[in-house]
Design a protein around this motif. Structure first.
Motif, PDB file in Angstrom:
ATOM      1  N   LEU A 102       0.325  -1.332   0.233  1.00 15.95           N
ATOM      2  CA  LEU A 102      -0.020   0.098  -0.239  1.00 15.95           C
ATOM      3  C   LEU A 102       0.612   1.692   0.183  1.00 15.95           C
ATOM      4  CD1 LEU A 102      -2.527  -0.823   2.492  1.00 15.95           C
ATOM      5  CD2 LEU A 102      -2.819  -1.065   0.289  1.00 15.95           C
ATOM      6  N   VAL A 103       2.401   0.899  -0.139  1.00 13.71           N
ATOM      7  CA  VAL A 103       3.279   2.539  -0.126  1.00 13.71           C
ATOM      8  C   VAL A 103       3.956   2.186  -1.097  1.00 13.71           C
ATOM      9  CG1 VAL A 103       3.375   2.490   2.724  1.00 13.71           C
ATOM     10  CG2 VAL A 103       4.535   0.965   1.449  1.00 13.71           C
ATOM     11  N   GLN A 104       4.341   3.518  -1.488  1.00  9.72           N
ATOM     12  CA  GLN A 104       5.449   3.752  -2.445  1.00  9.72           C
ATOM     13  C   GLN A 104       6.608   4.800  -2.307  1.00  9.72           C
ATOM     14  OE1 GLN A 104       4.936   3.445  -7.641  1.00  9.72           O
ATOM     15  NE2 GLN A 104       4.672   5.514  -6.702  1.00  9.72           N
ATOM     16  N   TYR A 105       7.440   4.339  -2.533  1.00  7.64           N
ATOM     17  CA  TYR A 105       9.164   5.489  -2.409  1.00  7.64           C
ATOM     18  C   TYR A 105       9.141   6.168  -3.154  1.00  7.64           C
ATOM     19  CZ  TYR A 105       9.014   3.376   2.321  1.00  7.64           C
ATOM     20  OH  TYR A 105       8.903   3.412   3.638  1.00  7.64           O
ATOM     21  N   TRP A 106       9.582   7.063  -3.170  1.00 11.20           N
ATOM     22  CA  TRP A 106      10.345   8.565  -3.955  1.00 11.20           C
ATOM     23  C   TRP A 106      11.885   9.371  -3.893  1.00 11.20           C
ATOM     24  CZ3 TRP A 106       7.160  11.074  -8.375  1.00 11.20           C
ATOM     25  CH2 TRP A 106       5.692  10.821  -8.058  1.00 11.20           C
ATOM     26  N   THR A 107      12.378   9.612  -4.546  1.00 14.23           N
ATOM     27  CA  THR A 107      13.462  10.474  -4.525  1.00 14.23           C
ATOM     28  C   THR A 107      13.388  11.451  -4.316  1.00 14.23           C
ATOM     29  OG1 THR A 107      13.936  10.054  -6.178  1.00 14.23           O
ATOM     30  CG2 THR A 107      14.869   8.117  -5.068  1.00 14.23           C
ATOM     31  N   MET A 108      13.553  12.438  -3.550  1.00 16.26           N
ATOM     32  CA  MET A 108      13.267  13.852  -3.407  1.00 16.26           C
ATOM     33  C   MET A 108      14.191  14.306  -3.887  1.00 16.26           C
ATOM     34  SD  MET A 108      11.802  14.233   0.075  1.00 16.26           S
ATOM     35  CE  MET A 108      10.829  16.016  -0.195  1.00 16.26           C
ATOM     36  N   GLU A 151       4.826   7.665  -0.080  1.00 13.55           N
ATOM     37  CA  GLU A 151       3.730   7.835  -0.745  1.00 13.55           C
ATOM     38  C   GLU A 151       2.801   6.886   0.032  1.00 13.55           C
ATOM     39  OE1 GLU A 151       1.220   7.920  -4.372  1.00 13.55           O
ATOM     40  OE2 GLU A 151       3.204   7.599  -4.733  1.00 13.55           O
ATOM     41  N   GLU A 152       1.282   6.422   0.906  1.00 15.66           N
ATOM     42  CA  GLU A 152       0.883   5.585   1.723  1.00 15.66           C
ATOM     43  C   GLU A 152      -0.568   5.929   0.976  1.00 15.66           C
ATOM     44  OE1 GLU A 152       1.356   5.350   6.528  1.00 15.66           O
ATOM     45  OE2 GLU A 152       3.213   7.888   5.651  1.00 15.66           O
ATOM     46  N   SER A 153      -1.048   5.330   0.770  1.00 19.68           N
ATOM     47  CA  SER A 153      -2.230   5.352  -0.623  1.00 19.68           C
ATOM     48  C   SER A 153      -3.374   5.868   0.687  1.00 19.68           C
ATOM     49  CB  SER A 153      -2.240   3.533  -1.515  1.00 19.68           C
ATOM     50  OG  SER A 153      -2.803   3.295  -0.612  1.00 19.68           O
ATOM     51  N   TYR A 154      -3.789   5.131   1.838  1.00 19.74           N
ATOM     52  CA  TYR A 154      -4.437   5.325   2.333  1.00 19.74           C
ATOM     53  C   TYR A 154      -4.534   6.756   2.939  1.00 19.74           C
ATOM     54  CZ  TYR A 154      -0.569   3.191   5.286  1.00 19.74           C
ATOM     55  OH  TYR A 154       0.711   3.205   6.099  1.00 19.74           O
ATOM     56  N   SER A 194      -6.346   0.321  -1.133  1.00 18.69           N
ATOM     57  CA  SER A 194      -5.909   1.287  -1.521  1.00 18.69           C
ATOM     58  C   SER A 194      -5.416   1.384  -2.551  1.00 18.69           C
ATOM     59  CB  SER A 194      -5.699   2.769  -0.584  1.00 18.69           C
ATOM     60  OG  SER A 194      -5.291   1.815   0.412  1.00 18.69           O
ATOM     61  N   ARG A 195      -4.690   0.288  -2.993  1.00 16.75           N
ATOM     62  CA  ARG A 195      -3.674   0.157  -3.753  1.00 16.75           C
ATOM     63  C   ARG A 195      -4.237   0.963  -5.433  1.00 16.75           C
ATOM     64  NH1 ARG A 195      -2.111  -6.445  -3.537  1.00 16.75           N
ATOM     65  NH2 ARG A 195      -3.697  -6.324  -3.249  1.00 16.75           N
ATOM     66  N   GLU A 196      -4.886   1.330  -5.581  1.00 16.26           N
ATOM     67  CA  GLU A 196      -5.352   2.003  -7.428  1.00 16.26           C
ATOM     68  C   GLU A 196      -5.158   4.057  -7.396  1.00 16.26           C
ATOM     69  OE1 GLU A 196      -9.739   3.091  -7.879  1.00 16.26           O
ATOM     70  OE2 GLU A 196      -9.807   0.968  -6.498  1.00 16.26           O
ATOM     71  N   TYR A 197      -4.959   3.854  -5.605  1.00 20.60           N
ATOM     72  CA  TYR A 197      -4.511   5.945  -5.241  1.00 20.60           C
ATOM     73  C   TYR A 197      -2.797   5.847  -5.106  1.00 20.60           C
ATOM     74  CZ  TYR A 197     -10.034   5.901  -4.308  1.00 20.60           C
ATOM     75  OH  TYR A 197     -10.899   5.863  -5.060  1.00 20.60           O
ATOM     76  N   LEU A 198      -2.608   4.776  -5.515  1.00 21.26           N
ATOM     77  CA  LEU A 198      -1.102   4.910  -5.930  1.00 21.26           C
ATOM     78  C   LEU A 198      -0.912   5.355  -6.894  1.00 21.26           C
ATOM     79  CD1 LEU A 198       0.907   2.020  -4.120  1.00 21.26           C
ATOM     80  CD2 LEU A 198       0.731   4.184  -2.725  1.00 21.26           C
ATOM     81  N   PHE A 224      -1.765  19.442   4.889  1.00 24.08           N
ATOM     82  CA  PHE A 224      -3.174  18.316   4.972  1.00 24.08           C
ATOM     83  C   PHE A 224      -3.286  16.776   4.411  1.00 24.08           C
ATOM     84  CE2 PHE A 224      -7.651  17.581   3.295  1.00 24.08           C
ATOM     85  CZ  PHE A 224      -8.312  18.364   4.242  1.00 24.08           C
ATOM     86  N   SER A 225      -2.861  17.030   2.726  1.00 21.80           N
ATOM     87  CA  SER A 225      -3.137  15.302   2.562  1.00 21.80           C
ATOM     88  C   SER A 225      -2.191  15.727   1.129  1.00 21.80           C
ATOM     89  CB  SER A 225      -4.297  15.036   1.714  1.00 21.80           C
ATOM     90  OG  SER A 225      -4.535  13.549   1.459  1.00 21.80           O
ATOM     91  N   HIS A 226      -2.479  14.800   0.187  1.00 18.92           N
ATOM     92  CA  HIS A 226      -1.820  14.407  -1.175  1.00 18.92           C
ATOM     93  C   HIS A 226      -2.728  13.985  -2.101  1.00 18.92           C
ATOM     94  CE1 HIS A 226      -0.667  10.027   0.846  1.00 18.92           C
ATOM     95  NE2 HIS A 226      -0.764   9.892  -1.591  1.00 18.92           N
ATOM     96  N   ALA A 227      -2.578  14.038  -3.605  1.00 22.22           N
ATOM     97  CA  ALA A 227      -3.511  13.234  -4.234  1.00 22.22           C
ATOM     98  C   ALA A 227      -3.016  13.054  -5.847  1.00 22.22           C
ATOM     99  CB  ALA A 227      -4.685  14.356  -4.843  1.00 22.22           C
ATOM    100  N   THR A 228      -3.282  12.274  -6.161  1.00 21.56           N
ATOM    101  CA  THR A 228      -3.190  11.783  -7.330  1.00 21.56           C
ATOM    102  C   THR A 228      -4.278  12.199  -8.589  1.00 21.56           C
ATOM    103  OG1 THR A 228      -3.676   9.530  -7.293  1.00 21.56           O
ATOM    104  CG2 THR A 228      -1.528   9.520  -6.120  1.00 21.56           C
ATOM    105  N   VAL A 229      -3.560  12.552  -9.950  1.00 20.38           N
ATOM    106  CA  VAL A 229      -5.148  13.037 -10.869  1.00 20.38           C
ATOM    107  C   VAL A 229      -3.628  12.660 -12.134  1.00 20.38           C
ATOM    108  CG1 VAL A 229      -5.669  14.691  -8.586  1.00 20.38           C
ATOM    109  CG2 VAL A 229      -3.533  15.082 -10.362  1.00 20.38           C
TER     110      VAL A 229
END
Length: 397
Positions: A102-108, A151-154, A194-198, A224-229
């Motif tokens: 349910l999670v994914q990592y990003w480099t910054m 990135e935590e999809s939930y 919630s995997r589809e929201y990654l 507040f949050s993050h969103a995938t669009v």
């Protein structure tokens, strides 16, 4: 002198110093073998007030006394030879992630304007690579640290909004208690997958956007949050999701936090791609206060508050001993000093109102002096604070 003649506490003290010295020597020798991994997450983002998603120590606006421990990213030390799947496993354990899927990592990375933002997702093909190999692949092989975002999809906005609207989750505010409640329900399999929201790593047309919320009533800006669009979607899809989370359904306007010097209102009818919004960009919205507040300093909107964050300095008012002058703080005060943060662009009238709230005196009866080594100067009633600041001043004035 025999060893037995030396007091035991001195012997113990010398031995401790030797051990500490040896420990420091060993750490210096092994320093090149380790990397500090800074893990940014929603857990620190929702507590953070400032620019970017965590305190940015490279920023000229950074001051450690402005931030609490819960605003900082999680710092973990790993051997550079650590495999990435082992590293992720350790981070997930530390953050009590309910399900690795349910999670994914990003480099910054730091952008040209020195803001720290998302770079790219870490693909599953990197799991077998070492931390050193990954750092080399992003051009950071000589760095002593690396920044990652989990990135935590939930915790994705659209997912939370759907749960709130369906009655499966009650939203009372974006805080540690709410995040814990969501995570607990996920752990007990009480919420939909919630995997589809990654953000899909193989879909360049989907982006991840961060959202911040300026609560005018509390005079507080926080994550507040993050969103995938989808890039072709209109920005107002986020406005709908945000508005549905609040009972009063206030109209939502977004402002892009480009950098401290640039906060721009965005047109919600535009597509993300037309507004040039990409992975890691930050949009901020504000609510509508139910009543007018009298707190000082008071900022009516998010752009004013961002302006305050950019120009704030700490003012210290000290009591002058053995003086009969009217400007001296009353002798019966409980504290010898008064400290507060204020914008360097504050007018004399604004400054005197803030001071009056501390010294229990009417603003019109207060005289403010700027004190320098060569004397003190009374501030003009038509002046602003920055006119009396020494150039290249620090945040402590």
């Amino acid at each position: 002198v025999e060893d037995s003649d030396v007091p035991q506490h001195i012997v113990a003290s010398i031995e401790n110093e030797k051990q500490e010295s040896e420990k420091r020597r060993k750490e210096l020798e092994e320093m090149h073998l380790y990397t500090t991994v800074h893990v940014h997450s929603m857990h620190n983002f929702i507590n953070f007030q400032g620019f970017d998603i965590s305190p940015n120590e490279r920023s000229k606006l950074y001051s450690p006394e402005l931030h609490q421990d819960n605003e900082y990213s999680l710092a973990l030390r790993f051997l550079r030879s650590t495999k990435m799947d082992d590293l992720f496993r350790e981070i997930n354990k530390t953050l009590e992630v309910p399900d690795d899927k349910l999670v994914q990592y990003w480099t910054m990375a730091y952008r040209k304007n020195y803001t720290l933002r998302l770079d790219c997702p870490v693909s599953h093909s990197s799991d077998g690579m070492t931390l050193e190999q990954v750092m080399k692949s992003i051009g950071a092989e000589r760095a002593s640290s690396i920044d990652l975002f989990i990135e935590e999809s939930y915790y994705e906005l659209n997912y939370l909004s759907s749960l709130h609207n369906s009655g499966k989750l009650s939203f009372s505010g974006m805080n540690a208690k709410f995040l814990s409640e969501v995570k607990d329900k996920v752990s007990r399999n009480e919420l939909p997958d919630s995997r589809e929201y990654l953000k899909p790593t193989d879909d360049p047309h989907r982006i991840l956007i961060f959202l911040k919320f300026f609560d005018i009533g509390k005079q507080k800006l926080q994550g507040f949050s993050h969103a995938t669009v989808r890039q072709t979607e209109e920005i107002k899809v986020l406005a709908n999701s945000v508005s549905s989370m609040f009972e009063n359904n206030f109209p939502v306007k977004f402002y892009e936090e480009v950098q401290p010097e640039l906060i721009e209102e965005v047109d919600s009818n535009q597509q993300f791609v037309i507004a040039e919004l990409y992975d890691g960009d930050i949009l901020t919205f504000q609510n509508v206060p139910s009543r007018t507040l009298s707190s000082l300093p008071y900022h009516e909107n998010v752009t004013e508050f961002y302006d305050f964050l950019r120009y704030r300095i700490k003012i210290t008012l000290s009591r002058t001993e053995e003086s009969d002058e009217e400007y001296v703080l009353p002798a019966d005060k409980d504290t010898d000093e008064i400290e507060f943060w204020v914008s360097s662009r504050s007018s004399y009238k604004e400054l005197s109102k803030i001071i009056s709230s501390f010294v229990n005196a009417k603003p019109d009866y207060i005289r403010v002096f700027a004190v320098y080594p060569n004397g003190r100067f009374s501030m003009s009633s038509e002046s602003s604070l920055d006119e009396y600041l020494i150039k290249n001043y620090t945040k402590d004035t």
